[in-house]
Design a protein around this motif. Structure first.
Motif, short mmCIF file in Angstrom:
data_model
loop_
_atom_site.label_atom_id
_atom_site.label_comp_id
_atom_site.label_asym_id
_atom_site.label_seq_id
_atom_site.Cartn_x
_atom_site.Cartn_y
_atom_site.Cartn_z
N SER A 111 0.81 -1.22 0.00
CA SER A 111 0.00 0.00 0.00
C SER A 111 0.84 1.27 0.00
O SER A 111 0.60 2.17 -0.78
N CYS A 112 1.84 1.33 0.91
CA CYS A 112 2.58 2.59 1.06
C CYS A 112 4.07 2.48 0.72
O CYS A 112 4.76 3.48 0.66
N SER A 125 2.99 1.54 9.33
CA SER A 125 2.81 2.92 8.87
C SER A 125 1.36 3.19 8.45
O SER A 125 0.75 4.14 8.93
N CYS A 126 0.83 2.36 7.55
CA CYS A 126 -0.52 2.63 7.00
C CYS A 126 -1.57 1.65 7.47
O CYS A 126 -2.76 1.88 7.26
#
Length: 130
Positions: A111-112, A125-126
């Motif tokens: 995702s990130c 993180s996400c």
């Protein structure tokens, strides 16, 4: 010496030998993990430094663009040079992230793009699934 005592001592020696071998393997694994973690930390610090340098360059580029907007004469080569520096740093960051993802205990969040431990189920993180 009594045969029963001798058998007991032999069993104790076998268990002690197995225990020492297991402890040696555990120490080797811990050493490898510590080395891997130190390497990952070094790479993450390099990525952090490069991102900081990019932020400085972004601010300089933005200042130059604003000065051009205000009517100042700034050579295109000067702006292009800063943009080229950003491109070089971004390429280095991508290379370091690839190196980091090649290490055994890390995966890249789909995702990130952040590096996470292979033991993690979700990105720190996400929050995305790994």
């Amino acid at each position: 010496m009594d045969a029963t005592v001798q058998t007991l001592l032999d069993k104790i020696r076998v268990v002690a030998d197995k225990t020492s071998k297991a402890a040696g393997r555990a120490a080797d694994a811990a050493g490898k993990k510590a080395t891997e973690l130190a390497s990952a930390t070094r790479i993450n610090l390099q990525i952090f430094d490069l991102n900081t340098e990019c932020e400085v360059l972004y601010k300089e580029i933005g200042r130059m663009v604003y000065e051009v907007h205000q009517g100042a004469e700034i050579a295109n080569d000067e702006i292009d040079g800063r943009i080229g520096q950003v491109d070089e740093k971004q390429a280095k960051i991508a290379s370091l992230r690839e190196e980091l993802s090649g290490m055994k205990s890390f995966v890249t969040c789909p995702s990130c793009g952040r590096q996470c431990s292979k033991d993690d189920s979700f990105c720190s993180s996400c929050g995305g699934a790994l």
